[in-house]
Design a protein around this motif. Structure first.
Motif, PDB file in Angstrom:
ATOM      1  N   MET A  21      -0.101  -6.575  -9.740  1.00 40.09           N
ATOM      2  CA  MET A  21       0.622  -6.775  -8.484  1.00 40.09           C
ATOM      3  C   MET A  21       1.454  -5.550  -8.136  1.00 40.09           C
ATOM      4  SD  MET A  21       1.778 -10.777  -8.809  1.00 40.09           S
ATOM      5  CE  MET A  21       2.660 -10.768  -7.252  1.00 40.09           C
ATOM      6  N   ALA A  22       2.071  -4.934  -9.149  1.00 41.58           N
ATOM      7  CA  ALA A  22       2.875  -3.732  -8.920  1.00 41.58           C
ATOM      8  C   ALA A  22       2.015  -2.597  -8.368  1.00 41.58           C
ATOM      9  CB  ALA A  22       3.559  -3.295 -10.211  1.00 41.58           C
ATOM     10  N   MET A  23       0.722  -2.579  -8.715  1.00 38.44           N
ATOM     11  CA  MET A  23      -0.198  -1.557  -8.220  1.00 38.44           C
ATOM     12  C   MET A  23      -0.902  -1.977  -6.933  1.00 38.44           C
ATOM     13  SD  MET A  23      -1.915  -0.015 -11.730  1.00 38.44           S
ATOM     14  CE  MET A  23      -2.428  -1.605 -12.396  1.00 38.44           C
ATOM     15  N   GLY A  24      -0.500  -3.165  -6.387  1.00 39.10           N
ATOM     16  CA  GLY A  24      -1.072  -3.630  -5.131  1.00 39.10           C
ATOM     17  C   GLY A  24      -2.451  -4.239  -5.270  1.00 39.10           C
ATOM     18  N   GLN A  25      -2.762  -4.735  -6.459  1.00 38.14           N
ATOM     19  CA  GLN A  25      -4.084  -5.292  -6.718  1.00 38.14           C
ATOM     20  C   GLN A  25      -4.024  -6.816  -6.805  1.00 38.14           C
ATOM     21  OE1 GLN A  25      -5.223  -3.372 -10.359  1.00 38.14           O
ATOM     22  NE2 GLN A  25      -5.363  -1.335  -9.426  1.00 38.14           N
ATOM     23  N   GLY A  26      -5.042  -7.473  -6.276  1.00 41.70           N
ATOM     24  CA  GLY A  26      -5.138  -8.922  -6.340  1.00 41.70           C
ATOM     25  C   GLY A  26      -6.575  -9.359  -6.184  1.00 41.70           C
ATOM     26  N   GLY A  27      -7.008 -10.273  -7.058  1.00 41.50           N
ATOM     27  CA  GLY A  27      -8.397 -10.733  -6.996  1.00 41.50           C
ATOM     28  C   GLY A  27      -9.398  -9.635  -7.278  1.00 41.50           C
ATOM     29  N   GLY A  28      -8.973  -8.641  -8.094  1.00 40.19           N
ATOM     30  CA  GLY A  28      -9.872  -7.542  -8.431  1.00 40.19           C
ATOM     31  C   GLY A  28     -10.028  -6.508  -7.339  1.00 40.19           C
ATOM     32  N   LYS A  29      -9.214  -6.574  -6.275  1.00 42.32           N
ATOM     33  CA  LYS A  29      -9.317  -5.638  -5.150  1.00 42.32           C
ATOM     34  C   LYS A  29      -7.992  -4.913  -4.940  1.00 42.32           C
ATOM     35  CE  LYS A  29     -12.652  -8.574  -2.692  1.00 42.32           C
ATOM     36  NZ  LYS A  29     -12.928  -9.317  -1.443  1.00 42.32           N
ATOM     37  N   GLN A  30      -8.066  -3.700  -4.367  1.00 42.64           N
ATOM     38  CA  GLN A  30      -6.878  -2.936  -4.002  1.00 42.64           C
ATOM     39  C   GLN A  30      -6.447  -3.377  -2.608  1.00 42.64           C
ATOM     40  OE1 GLN A  30      -5.551  -0.482  -6.241  1.00 42.64           O
ATOM     41  NE2 GLN A  30      -3.757  -0.717  -4.941  1.00 42.64           N
ATOM     42  N   LEU A  31      -5.451  -4.276  -2.539  1.00 45.80           N
ATOM     43  CA  LEU A  31      -5.043  -4.870  -1.262  1.00 45.80           C
ATOM     44  C   LEU A  31      -4.102  -3.967  -0.469  1.00 45.80           C
ATOM     45  CD1 LEU A  31      -4.446  -8.526  -2.534  1.00 45.80           C
ATOM     46  CD2 LEU A  31      -6.504  -7.563  -1.496  1.00 45.80           C
ATOM     47  N   ILE A  32      -3.293  -3.184  -1.178  1.00 43.31           N
ATOM     48  CA  ILE A  32      -2.352  -2.255  -0.542  1.00 43.31           C
ATOM     49  C   ILE A  32      -2.549  -0.898  -1.222  1.00 43.31           C
ATOM     50  CG2 ILE A  32       0.103  -1.724  -0.162  1.00 43.31           C
ATOM     51  CD1 ILE A  32       0.661  -4.709  -0.228  1.00 43.31           C
ATOM     52  N   PRO A  33      -2.538   0.211  -0.474  1.00 40.15           N
ATOM     53  CA  PRO A  33      -2.750   1.530  -1.073  1.00 40.15           C
ATOM     54  C   PRO A  33      -1.915   1.745  -2.339  1.00 40.15           C
ATOM     55  CG  PRO A  33      -2.618   1.742   1.292  1.00 40.15           C
ATOM     56  CD  PRO A  33      -2.307   0.308   0.975  1.00 40.15           C
ATOM     57  N   TYR A  34      -2.533   2.373  -3.344  1.00 40.63           N
ATOM     58  CA  TYR A  34      -1.902   2.512  -4.659  1.00 40.63           C
ATOM     59  C   TYR A  34      -0.543   3.216  -4.599  1.00 40.63           C
ATOM     60  CZ  TYR A  34      -1.026   4.265  -9.357  1.00 40.63           C
ATOM     61  OH  TYR A  34      -0.427   4.573 -10.552  1.00 40.63           O
ATOM     62  N   GLN A  35      -0.473   4.369  -3.932  1.00 41.82           N
ATOM     63  CA  GLN A  35       0.768   5.142  -3.890  1.00 41.82           C
ATOM     64  C   GLN A  35       1.902   4.337  -3.242  1.00 41.82           C
ATOM     65  OE1 GLN A  35       1.228   7.886  -5.419  1.00 41.82           O
ATOM     66  NE2 GLN A  35      -0.876   8.524  -5.887  1.00 41.82           N
ATOM     67  N   THR A  36       1.581   3.667  -2.147  1.00 40.11           N
ATOM     68  CA  THR A  36       2.573   2.831  -1.465  1.00 40.11           C
ATOM     69  C   THR A  36       3.037   1.693  -2.369  1.00 40.11           C
ATOM     70  OG1 THR A  36       1.533   3.304   0.678  1.00 40.11           O
ATOM     71  CG2 THR A  36       3.019   1.417   0.583  1.00 40.11           C
ATOM     72  N   SER A  37       2.096   1.080  -3.052  1.00 42.82           N
ATOM     73  CA  SER A  37       2.404  -0.057  -3.934  1.00 42.82           C
ATOM     74  C   SER A  37       3.329   0.350  -5.067  1.00 42.82           C
ATOM     75  CB  SER A  37       1.108  -0.648  -4.503  1.00 42.82           C
ATOM     76  OG  SER A  37       0.276  -1.127  -3.475  1.00 42.82           O
ATOM     77  N   ILE A  38       3.007   1.448  -5.737  1.00 45.54           N
ATOM     78  CA  ILE A  38       3.829   1.915  -6.851  1.00 45.54           C
ATOM     79  C   ILE A  38       5.245   2.242  -6.378  1.00 45.54           C
ATOM     80  CG2 ILE A  38       4.170   3.862  -8.430  1.00 45.54           C
ATOM     81  CD1 ILE A  38       2.240   1.846  -9.509  1.00 45.54           C
ATOM     82  N   PHE A  39       5.344   2.858  -5.190  1.00 45.10           N
ATOM     83  CA  PHE A  39       6.667   3.205  -4.646  1.00 45.10           C
ATOM     84  C   PHE A  39       7.493   1.936  -4.382  1.00 45.10           C
ATOM     85  CE2 PHE A  39       9.369   4.063  -0.877  1.00 45.10           C
ATOM     86  CZ  PHE A  39      10.219   4.994  -1.454  1.00 45.10           C
ATOM     87  N   LEU A  40       6.869   0.947  -3.729  1.00 43.54           N
ATOM     88  CA  LEU A  40       7.575  -0.302  -3.431  1.00 43.54           C
ATOM     89  C   LEU A  40       7.968  -1.042  -4.704  1.00 43.54           C
ATOM     90  CD1 LEU A  40       5.516  -1.717  -0.406  1.00 43.54           C
ATOM     91  CD2 LEU A  40       7.852  -0.797  -0.374  1.00 43.54           C
ATOM     92  N   ALA A  41       7.056  -1.077  -5.687  1.00 43.73           N
ATOM     93  CA  ALA A  41       7.357  -1.747  -6.959  1.00 43.73           C
ATOM     94  C   ALA A  41       8.515  -1.060  -7.667  1.00 43.73           C
ATOM     95  CB  ALA A  41       6.109  -1.760  -7.849  1.00 43.73           C
ATOM     96  N   ALA A  42       8.515   0.284  -7.634  1.00 41.59           N
ATOM     97  CA  ALA A  42       9.575   1.041  -8.297  1.00 41.59           C
ATOM     98  C   ALA A  42      10.933   0.803  -7.629  1.00 41.59           C
ATOM     99  CB  ALA A  42       9.234   2.537  -8.284  1.00 41.59           C
ATOM    100  N   ILE A  43      10.944   0.777  -6.292  1.00 44.09           N
ATOM    101  CA  ILE A  43      12.192   0.529  -5.550  1.00 44.09           C
ATOM    102  C   ILE A  43      12.737  -0.858  -5.884  1.00 44.09           C
ATOM    103  CG2 ILE A  43      13.099   0.029  -3.242  1.00 44.09           C
ATOM    104  CD1 ILE A  43      12.951   2.955  -3.694  1.00 44.09           C
ATOM    105  N   SER A  44      11.856  -1.852  -5.880  1.00 45.95           N
ATOM    106  CA  SER A  44      12.266  -3.233  -6.157  1.00 45.95           C
ATOM    107  C   SER A  44      12.775  -3.371  -7.588  1.00 45.95           C
ATOM    108  CB  SER A  44      11.089  -4.188  -5.925  1.00 45.95           C
ATOM    109  OG  SER A  44      10.579  -4.048  -4.618  1.00 45.95           O
ATOM    110  N   LEU A  45      12.048  -2.786  -8.536  1.00 43.25           N
ATOM    111  CA  LEU A  45      12.440  -2.852  -9.947  1.00 43.25           C
ATOM    112  C   LEU A  45      13.756  -2.133 -10.192  1.00 43.25           C
ATOM    113  CD1 LEU A  45      11.859  -3.487 -12.924  1.00 43.25           C
ATOM    114  CD2 LEU A  45      10.454  -1.413 -13.017  1.00 43.25           C
ATOM    115  N   ALA A  46      13.884  -0.927  -9.624  1.00 40.78           N
ATOM    116  CA  ALA A  46      15.109  -0.142  -9.824  1.00 40.78           C
ATOM    117  C   ALA A  46      16.330  -0.876  -9.269  1.00 40.78           C
ATOM    118  CB  ALA A  46      14.961   1.228  -9.154  1.00 40.78           C
ATOM    119  N   THR A  47      16.185  -1.473  -8.085  1.00 40.43           N
ATOM    120  CA  THR A  47      17.309  -2.223  -7.488  1.00 40.43           C
ATOM    121  C   THR A  47      17.712  -3.388  -8.375  1.00 40.43           C
ATOM    122  OG1 THR A  47      16.549  -1.667  -5.265  1.00 40.43           O
ATOM    123  CG2 THR A  47      18.089  -3.506  -5.469  1.00 40.43           C
TER     124      THR A  47
END
Length: 413
Positions: free
Chosen positions: A134-160
């Motif tokens: 989910m942090a990499m934007g993957q679900g059901g074996g597919k890339q649902l949200i671009p990888y770079q964007t996903s990692i950035f959003l996951a990092a922001i959420s985790l850091a906060t």
């Protein structure tokens, strides 16, 4: 009138503290957040009815069931899973009856730290792969949200979430999950990741869609052992709130009543389609700060949760939270659950050099994290349910030595 308003505001504050964790579980498992709010609200009111409104506790979604719910929905479907969650409530009744009959000593013998600790670790670690996906934007074996964007959003959420949990103080420290989701959501909005169309289309008022349970004994037998860990957690939660208020709730209304009340709430939540409910440490922390120990506060929190369940746009907003934002929170959350299991072993001074203890912990962790499934005809037993049964059996079958459960005889723990 002023007193009633004060209690209502205090209740809203309690709901705010519990809110992030409460709605996180349905968002991660695919259940309806509105039904999680309904289950938590009505479940808390049921708990108060059984305990004669003596205990200032609010019951919210249980993290222990996240992995099992995901597995069960994939295996048997949502309707069967709901029946399994409904059946899980009866495990609370069973433990309550055992406590009433034999006392806590029997529970400690049946479920010592060497059993409970690794089972809790499995609850967290068994869904670690899903969290990373989910942090990499993957679900059901597919890339649902671009990888770079996903990692950035996951990092922001985790850091906060980490910053709020570690460095903040007061009431803010009690809502790290809510803070992480809020900052992640705002960032996702600025990046154009959030789809606002479903929110605009959602009605202001909407009856939550209830999926009727479908009898599945396989799902029930899978879910019932999962309830052991949160039931034990419930006992700790009741003792913790007693330490804060200065009252012994294990004596009045008694653990058998608090467990039965929690179990009744779990049955209701599972029946309507919400996740099982449990005690919240965040609520205990809020009471320590506010010093408002009146159980009526929890009544107001429960009523407000029920009211929010019928706001269509509000629930559409919850369901619009992007996948990576939730994934970032999950990375910390599931690791935290595993750490609690490790802390259980450490606090009880379980000696892993003792062969029986090492065998129990090793088998539970390998089978649980590895995804071992036991197939008996049409019955599939896997995950937390399987390792709970294995741990209990091994604890009874393996011979004791002078280090009972890793604790030297006569040693004061």
């Amino acid at each position: 009138m002023f007193s009633t308003l004060k209690q209502a505001i205090s209740g809203a504050q309690i709901l705010f503290v519990a809110f992030g964790a409460l709605v996180l579980v349905p968002l991660l498992t695919g259940l309806n957040p509105a039904l999680a709010l309904l289950g938590a609200g009505v479940g808390t009111l049921m708990f108060q009815l059984v305990t004669k409104r003596e205990v200032p506790l609010f019951l919210g979604s249980s993290f222990a069931f996240i992995g099992p719910i995901i597995f069960s929905i994939q295996t048997w479907g949502q309707a069967a899973t709901q029946f399994g969650l409904f059946a899980a409530g009866f495990m609370y009744f069973l433990i309550a009856a055992l406590i009433r009959w034999r006392g806590m000593a029997f529970i400690h013998k049946l479920l010592p730290p060497v059993v409970i600790g690794p089972v809790i670790m499995v609850i967290g670690l068994s869904v670690a792969v899903a969290a990373s996906g989910m942090a990499m934007g993957q679900g059901g074996g597919k890339q649902l949200i671009p990888y770079q964007t996903s990692i950035f959003l996951a990092a922001i959420s985790l850091a906060t979430t980490i910053v709020v949990a570690v460095f903040s103080g007061g009431m803010l420290r009690l809502v790290p999950i809510l803070s992480g989701v809020f900052v992640g959501y705002v960032t996702a909005t600025l990046l154009g990741v959030v789809d606002f169309a479903p929110i605009a289309a959602a009605p202001w008022f909407a009856l939550p869609h209830i999926v009727h349970p479908e009898i599945s004994w396989a799902a029930a037998l899978f879910m019932m052992p999962v309830a052991i860990a949160p039931a034990i957690e419930h006992i700790g939660g009741v003792m913790a709130i007693g330490g804060v208020t200065g009252k012994d709730y294990t004596a009045s209304p008694g653990l058998h009543r608090t467990l039965a009340g929690d179990g009744l709430g779990v049955c209701f939540a599972g029946f309507v389609g919400g996740p099982p409910i449990t005690t919240y440490g965040e609520v205990t922390g809020a009471l320590m700060i506010t010093k408002n120990f009146n159980p009526v506060t929890m009544t107001w929190a429960a009523v407000l949760a029920v009211i929010l369940a019928f706001f269509g746009k509000f629930n559409a907003i919850l369901q619009s939270i992007p996948l990576p934002v939730m994934g970032g929170i999950m990375v910390l959350l599931f690791g935290t659950i595993a750490s609690i299991g490790l802390k259980t072993l450490i606090d009880a001074k379980v000696d892993l050099m003792a062969p029986r203890n090492l065998v129990i912990v090793a088998v539970v962790l390998t089978c649980g994290v590895g995804g071992l499934t036991l197939k008996l005809g049409d019955l599939n037993l896997a995950g937390v349910g399987l390792v709970s049964v294995l741990a209990i059996i091994l604890n009874f079958v393996l011979p004791q030595d002078k280090h009972h459960d890793g604790i030297v005889e006569g040693q004061d723990v």
